[in-house]
Design a protein around this motif. Structure first.
Motif, mmCIF file in Angstrom:
data_model
loop_
_atom_site.group_PDB
_atom_site.id
_atom_site.type_symbol
_atom_site.label_atom_id
_atom_site.label_comp_id
_atom_site.label_asym_id
_atom_site.label_seq_id
_atom_site.Cartn_x
_atom_site.Cartn_y
_atom_site.Cartn_z
ATOM 1 N N ALA A 41 6.699 5.909 5.277
ATOM 2 C CA ALA A 41 6.869 6.429 3.940
ATOM 3 C C ALA A 41 5.518 6.587 3.747
ATOM 4 N N ARG A 42 5.308 7.386 1.811
ATOM 5 C CA ARG A 42 4.205 7.756 1.978
ATOM 6 C C ARG A 42 4.182 7.906 0.271
ATOM 7 N N GLY A 43 2.510 7.680 -0.558
ATOM 8 C CA GLY A 43 3.094 7.964 -1.404
ATOM 9 C C GLY A 43 3.747 7.254 -2.253
ATOM 10 N N LEU A 44 3.046 5.597 -1.976
ATOM 11 C CA LEU A 44 4.313 4.722 -2.804
ATOM 12 C C LEU A 44 3.671 4.330 -3.784
ATOM 13 N N PRO A 45 4.331 3.479 -4.838
ATOM 14 C CA PRO A 45 3.487 2.782 -5.910
ATOM 15 C C PRO A 45 3.489 1.762 -5.647
ATOM 16 N N VAL A 46 2.310 0.894 -6.003
ATOM 17 C CA VAL A 46 1.444 -0.120 -5.751
ATOM 18 C C VAL A 46 1.330 -0.640 -6.846
ATOM 19 N N PRO A 47 1.763 -1.869 -7.102
ATOM 20 C CA PRO A 47 1.616 -3.015 -8.354
ATOM 21 C C PRO A 47 -0.074 -3.454 -8.422
ATOM 22 N N ARG A 48 -0.452 -3.752 -9.649
ATOM 23 C CA ARG A 48 -1.816 -4.011 -9.532
ATOM 24 C C ARG A 48 -1.916 -6.063 -9.492
ATOM 25 N N MET A 49 -2.697 -6.515 -8.676
ATOM 26 C CA MET A 49 -2.883 -8.061 -7.909
ATOM 27 C C MET A 49 -3.505 -9.039 -8.852
ATOM 28 N N ALA A 50 -2.993 -9.744 -9.410
ATOM 29 C CA ALA A 50 -4.577 -10.553 -10.559
ATOM 30 C C ALA A 50 -5.766 -11.062 -9.354
ATOM 31 N N LYS A 51 -6.253 -10.358 -9.699
ATOM 32 C CA LYS A 51 -8.287 -10.674 -9.606
ATOM 33 C C LYS A 51 -8.158 -12.665 -8.558
ATOM 34 N N ASP A 52 -8.558 -12.814 -10.124
ATOM 35 C CA ASP A 52 -8.825 -14.236 -9.914
ATOM 36 C C ASP A 52 -7.297 -15.028 -10.097
ATOM 37 N N ASN A 53 -7.695 -16.493 -9.817
ATOM 38 C CA ASN A 53 -6.465 -17.559 -9.359
ATOM 39 C C ASN A 53 -6.828 -18.922 -10.813
ATOM 40 N N ASN A 54 -7.181 -18.137 -11.984
ATOM 41 C CA ASN A 54 -7.262 -18.849 -13.330
ATOM 42 C C ASN A 54 -5.975 -19.156 -14.013
ATOM 43 N N LEU A 55 -4.929 -19.231 -13.316
ATOM 44 C CA LEU A 55 -3.791 -19.831 -13.758
ATOM 45 C C LEU A 55 -3.785 -20.559 -14.511
ATOM 46 N N LYS A 56 -2.651 -20.848 -15.497
ATOM 47 C CA LYS A 56 -2.502 -21.989 -16.615
ATOM 48 C C LYS A 56 -1.504 -22.523 -16.861
ATOM 49 N N ILE A 57 -0.960 -23.642 -16.219
ATOM 50 C CA ILE A 57 0.341 -23.999 -17.269
ATOM 51 C C ILE A 57 1.168 -24.009 -18.628
ATOM 52 N N GLY A 58 2.130 -22.885 -18.599
ATOM 53 C CA GLY A 58 2.655 -22.701 -19.760
ATOM 54 C C GLY A 58 2.385 -21.446 -20.205
ATOM 55 N N GLN A 59 1.365 -20.273 -19.088
ATOM 56 C CA GLN A 59 1.636 -19.025 -19.480
ATOM 57 C C GLN A 59 2.522 -18.431 -18.907
ATOM 58 N N MET A 60 2.367 -16.882 -19.438
ATOM 59 C CA MET A 60 4.086 -16.396 -18.621
ATOM 60 C C MET A 60 4.046 -15.772 -17.694
ATOM 61 N N ALA A 61 5.598 -16.249 -17.237
ATOM 62 C CA ALA A 61 5.646 -15.610 -15.571
ATOM 63 C C ALA A 61 7.187 -15.186 -15.717
ATOM 64 N N ASP B 36 0.555 -1.375 0.065
ATOM 65 C CA ASP B 36 0.325 -0.165 -0.459
ATOM 66 C C ASP B 36 1.188 1.236 0.197
ATOM 67 N N GLU B 37 0.304 2.248 -0.088
ATOM 68 C CA GLU B 37 0.926 3.484 -0.130
ATOM 69 C C GLU B 37 1.169 4.739 0.861
ATOM 70 N N ASP B 38 1.085 3.815 2.224
ATOM 71 C CA ASP B 38 1.682 3.989 3.019
ATOM 72 C C ASP B 38 2.980 3.565 3.995
ATOM 73 N N GLY B 39 3.747 2.009 3.124
ATOM 74 C CA GLY B 39 4.948 1.246 3.750
ATOM 75 C C GLY B 39 5.134 0.255 4.008
ATOM 76 N N LEU B 40 3.377 -0.225 3.701
ATOM 77 C CA LEU B 40 3.087 -1.857 4.004
ATOM 78 C C LEU B 40 4.344 -3.004 2.894
ATOM 79 N N ILE B 41 5.165 -3.389 3.471
ATOM 80 C CA ILE B 41 5.679 -4.293 2.212
ATOM 81 C C ILE B 41 5.772 -6.016 2.343
ATOM 82 N N LEU B 42 5.325 -7.657 1.635
ATOM 83 C CA LEU B 42 5.106 -8.350 1.753
ATOM 84 C C LEU B 42 6.161 -9.094 0.980
ATOM 85 N N THR B 43 7.542 -9.567 1.851
ATOM 86 C CA THR B 43 8.334 -10.527 2.017
ATOM 87 C C THR B 43 7.846 -12.139 2.008
#
Length: 318
Positions: free
Chosen positions: A96-116, A48-55
């Motif tokens: 920190a504030r105003g940080l860039p947040v990436p878009r998270m995929a909304k569905d779990n429709n993953l396919k074997i062979g798709q780009m990663a 999120d913009e306010d400094g939370l980070i996932l690892t």
């Protein structure tokens, strides 16, 4: 440039501003029991913009000092907000504030062979994040790590090197589909990632509570194996042997005893500890479960209430 090049570049440009480098220092004991600092590196991405980070949990577990370097060059000290060692996830916080947040995929429709596309900071090399591309090689993989059993993972051939742990796995649209979590040493082209939907559920609970509340039967157990069967003349070749019961716990009050062999829970066969974990993960704290044990040569049926699993997140000197 080819359309493939443009697609990869576009996807990376959308995500790379939100990828961070994590450096940390742990206190380790050497052969003479002397404590000394040991540096480490990993990756993460902004939630999120306010400094939370996932690892990953293993990136920061036991750290005495954590620093986060953003893609724009700024460096911040970080604090651990919550850890889940079972799923190898952690949320850390920077001021920190105003940080860039990436878009998270909304569905779990993953396919074997798709780009990663894997983005991270392998080996802590200077010059910003590294990008590697491949495909999703398999879904719903299970692996045994040094500390836990993990299931529901994506397998990818996108190179994931030391230091990439905690970085995002991205699709061709520039959406985060997973968090790079583990590699098998000495394997060729095999990496794993936690699907983002599952990771975000855990992250939400870590942000709110600082830990994940999971059910537990207050006992320790090991898999039945051929040596145990032969030495103790066990009545079964499958199941888990109770090696310890927490005194005064629900398991203790339910009558579970050391040397009991759990073979079935709620009608599901328990062949090993992995089966037990899978069944427990379907329940919540406070649920009542029915278990069948071999006690000697007889089968005993017992019921017990699931308790809150003890936390494994406390930092400690290793």
């Amino acid at each position: 440039m080819t359309s493939f090049d443009e697609m990869v570049i576009s996807a990376v440009e959308k995500v790379i501003p939100s990828v961070v480098n994590i450096s940390e220092v742990r206190l380790m004991k050497n052969a003479y029991l002397q404590v000394h600092p040991v540096p480490g590196v990993g990756s993460g991405f902004i939630l999120d913009e306010d400094g939370l980070i996932l690892t990953n949990a293993h990136v920061v577990l036991g750290s005495q000092e954590i620093k986060v370097a953003l893609e724009d060059g700024r460096v911040f000290p970080a604090q651990i907000r919550g850890l889940d060692t079972m799923k190898d996830l952690a949320v850390i916080k920077i001021n920190a504030r105003g940080l860039p947040v990436p878009r998270m995929a909304k569905d779990n429709n993953l396919k074997i062979g798709q780009m990663a596309i894997a983005i991270g900071s392998p080996l802590g090399l200077v010059g910003g994040p590294t990008v590697t591309a491949g495909v999703i090689s398999a879904l719903n993989r299970s692996i045994q790590t040094e500390v836990t059993f993990m299931e529901g993972l994506m397998q990818t051939d996108a190179a994931i090197n030391p230091g990439n742990s905690g970085g995002p796995l991205v699709n061709s649209s520039g959406e985060v589909i997973g968090i790079n979590s583990a590699i098998i040493p000495f394997a060729q082209g095999i990496g794993f990632a936690i699907p983002i939907e599952a990771a975000m559920e855990i992250a939400g609970e870590l942000i709110e509570y600082g830990e994940i509340i999971r059910p537990w039967i207050s006992m320790n157990a090991i898999d039945v194996n051929p040596k145990l069967v032969a030495y103790y003349n066990l009545p079964t070749t499958k199941g888990v042997v109770v090696t310890d019961v927490v005194r005064g716990s629900e398991a203790d009050r339910s009558g579970i005893e050391v040397a009991d062999i759990l073979i079935r829970m709620d009608g599901t066969e328990i062949n090993n500890v992995r089966d037990l974990i899978k069944v427990l993960n379907k329940h919540k704290v406070g649920d009542i479960v029915t278990m069948e044990f071999f006690r000697g040569q007889e089968i005993v049926k017992l019921k017990t209430m699931l308790e809150k699993a003890p936390s494994l997140q406390s930092p400690r000197i290793r």
